[in-house]
Design a protein around this motif. Sequence first.
Motif, PDB file in Angstrom:
ATOM      1  N   HIS A  49      27.792  -1.824  81.174  1.00 15.56           N
ATOM      2  CA  HIS A  49      26.860  -0.408  80.570  1.00 15.56           C
ATOM      3  C   HIS A  49      25.425  -0.272  80.966  1.00 15.56           C
ATOM      4  O   HIS A  49      24.660  -1.410  81.116  1.00 15.56           O
ATOM      5  CB  HIS A  49      27.089  -0.351  79.237  1.00 15.56           C
ATOM      6  N   VAL A  50      25.144   0.878  81.522  1.00 20.33           N
ATOM      7  CA  VAL A  50      23.806   1.002  81.658  1.00 20.33           C
ATOM      8  C   VAL A  50      22.781   0.962  80.546  1.00 20.33           C
ATOM      9  O   VAL A  50      23.235   1.141  79.359  1.00 20.33           O
ATOM     10  CB  VAL A  50      23.475   2.422  82.317  1.00 20.33           C
ATOM     11  N   ARG A  51      21.493   0.690  80.576  1.00 17.80           N
ATOM     12  CA  ARG A  51      20.827   0.366  79.397  1.00 17.80           C
ATOM     13  C   ARG A  51      20.336   1.532  78.423  1.00 17.80           C
ATOM     14  O   ARG A  51      20.481   1.308  77.413  1.00 17.80           O
ATOM     15  CB  ARG A  51      19.374  -0.391  79.850  1.00 17.80           C
ATOM     16  N   LYS A  52      20.219   2.505  79.185  1.00 19.52           N
ATOM     17  CA  LYS A  52      19.869   3.775  78.014  1.00 19.52           C
ATOM     18  C   LYS A  52      20.578   5.040  78.744  1.00 19.52           C
ATOM     19  O   LYS A  52      20.669   5.477  79.946  1.00 19.52           O
ATOM     20  CB  LYS A  52      18.287   3.901  78.465  1.00 19.52           C
ATOM     21  N   LEU A  53      20.901   5.874  77.750  1.00 18.05           N
ATOM     22  CA  LEU A  53      21.697   7.081  78.241  1.00 18.05           C
ATOM     23  C   LEU A  53      20.673   8.104  78.597  1.00 18.05           C
ATOM     24  O   LEU A  53      19.545   8.210  77.934  1.00 18.05           O
ATOM     25  CB  LEU A  53      22.444   7.496  76.817  1.00 18.05           C
ATOM     26  N   GLU A  54      20.919   8.851  79.614  1.00 18.84           N
ATOM     27  CA  GLU A  54      20.093   9.896  80.009  1.00 18.84           C
ATOM     28  C   GLU A  54      20.248  11.117  78.961  1.00 18.84           C
ATOM     29  O   GLU A  54      21.110  12.179  79.282  1.00 18.84           O
ATOM     30  CB  GLU A  54      20.276  10.420  81.437  1.00 18.84           C
ATOM     31  N   THR A  55      19.555  11.177  77.880  1.00 20.18           N
ATOM     32  CA  THR A  55      19.829  12.399  76.798  1.00 20.18           C
ATOM     33  C   THR A  55      19.072  13.418  77.419  1.00 20.18           C
ATOM     34  O   THR A  55      19.629  14.556  76.918  1.00 20.18           O
ATOM     35  CB  THR A  55      18.905  11.824  75.733  1.00 20.18           C
ATOM     36  N   HIS A  56      18.027  13.332  78.503  1.00 18.58           N
ATOM     37  CA  HIS A  56      17.620  14.722  78.848  1.00 18.58           C
ATOM     38  C   HIS A  56      18.559  15.501  79.666  1.00 18.58           C
ATOM     39  O   HIS A  56      18.567  16.743  79.933  1.00 18.58           O
ATOM     40  CB  HIS A  56      16.462  14.337  79.762  1.00 18.58           C
ATOM     41  N   THR A  57      19.511  14.845  80.332  1.00 21.05           N
ATOM     42  CA  THR A  57      20.642  15.273  81.029  1.00 21.05           C
ATOM     43  C   THR A  57      21.965  15.763  80.030  1.00 21.05           C
ATOM     44  O   THR A  57      22.369  17.027  80.182  1.00 21.05           O
ATOM     45  CB  THR A  57      21.246  14.464  82.026  1.00 21.05           C
ATOM     46  N   VAL A  58      22.236  15.138  79.169  1.00 25.32           N
ATOM     47  CA  VAL A  58      23.585  15.216  78.399  1.00 25.32           C
ATOM     48  C   VAL A  58      23.149  16.370  77.123  1.00 25.32           C
ATOM     49  O   VAL A  58      24.002  17.015  76.875  1.00 25.32           O
ATOM     50  CB  VAL A  58      23.711  13.792  77.509  1.00 25.32           C
ATOM     51  N   GLU A  59      22.094  16.042  76.468  1.00 27.31           N
ATOM     52  CA  GLU A  59      21.942  16.944  75.426  1.00 27.31           C
ATOM     53  C   GLU A  59      21.945  18.444  75.655  1.00 27.31           C
ATOM     54  O   GLU A  59      22.237  19.255  74.660  1.00 27.31           O
ATOM     55  CB  GLU A  59      20.416  16.469  74.614  1.00 27.31           C
ATOM     56  N   PRO A  60      21.347  18.887  76.808  1.00 20.61           N
ATOM     57  CA  PRO A  60      21.347  20.404  76.916  1.00 20.61           C
ATOM     58  C   PRO A  60      22.761  20.705  77.288  1.00 20.61           C
ATOM     59  O   PRO A  60      22.881  22.120  77.199  1.00 20.61           O
ATOM     60  CB  PRO A  60      20.355  20.633  78.039  1.00 20.61           C
ATOM     61  N   ALA A  61      23.718  20.089  77.692  1.00 21.39           N
ATOM     62  CA  ALA A  61      25.142  20.483  78.330  1.00 21.39           C
ATOM     63  C   ALA A  61      25.853  21.048  77.043  1.00 21.39           C
ATOM     64  O   ALA A  61      25.741  20.858  75.898  1.00 21.39           O
ATOM     65  CB  ALA A  61      25.589  19.194  78.709  1.00 21.39           C
ATOM     66  N   SER A  62      26.646  22.110  77.436  1.00 23.68           N
ATOM     67  CA  SER A  62      27.643  22.923  76.707  1.00 23.68           C
ATOM     68  C   SER A  62      28.876  22.112  76.706  1.00 23.68           C
ATOM     69  O   SER A  62      29.658  22.230  75.907  1.00 23.68           O
ATOM     70  CB  SER A  62      27.588  24.136  77.135  1.00 23.68           C
TER      71      SER A  62
END
Length: 260
Positions: A49-62
């Motif tokens: 698993h990668v160390r950190k989720l790209e929240t800036h990419t995931v959170e705005p997604a519908s």
Amino acid sequence: MNPNSKMPHDQTRRRLLLTRSDLQAEEMVEALASVGISCVSEPMLSIWHVRKLETHTVEPASALVFTSANGVDAFMGQGGSARGKVIYAVGPQTAGRLAAHGVHTVHTASGDAASLLQLIYSTWRPGDGSIVHVSGEDISCDIAAELRQWGYRARRTIVYVAVPSTSISTATLDGLRNSTFFGAVFLSCRAAEVFCSLLDKTADIRAEGMTAYCLSRSVSEAVSSRAFQHLRWASCPTRGGLVQLLANHWQATRADTARP
């Protein structure tokens, strides 16, 4: 290789080699044991698993698109959330992993990229919001790129890396030398490529008489033509379809062996 040829008559006394990663291997072992097939696990890929989720990419997604069970586990393990988003899964196995993490409302395709894209095209309009494809580093189809060609706002976020094995275990090599296995199972092109490459480096071993059982025809195309004598693929590119293929062939072989 002849996809329609019969399997050796002695294979009811032999075992099946699984090249799947550990979690999925356990599930396959249980499913195949239920139809009388004994398995040995030899993972060709280790999932990191990668160390950190790209929240800036995931959170705005519908909407989120998952194309593997590993992707689901990695995403959830890194604190990802499907809350408030429309969820797509490539097939029943991936949808099953989502359900295991509490996500039960899922648009589920038939197990391949083509059916997944068609499902998205028919249920989601470009103006409905952005889409993020949650995936591993190596992919056979860039879902986000395909969607962008049709006017969708789509991106991809990488949540795991599949690291190839550098060797085949001594126990498995001994089993290959002694004709312990009647076949090997491949659920991805990369696993097939890694196994065949490692096998080719072992000069004294050939998978003579063995059958490569593949999740799909595209996976079968990654199997080296000289590594296996027989080649088969599931008519439906899902784990259930592959288990059914193996069960049908196993029963047919046992019936042939029982004939006087």
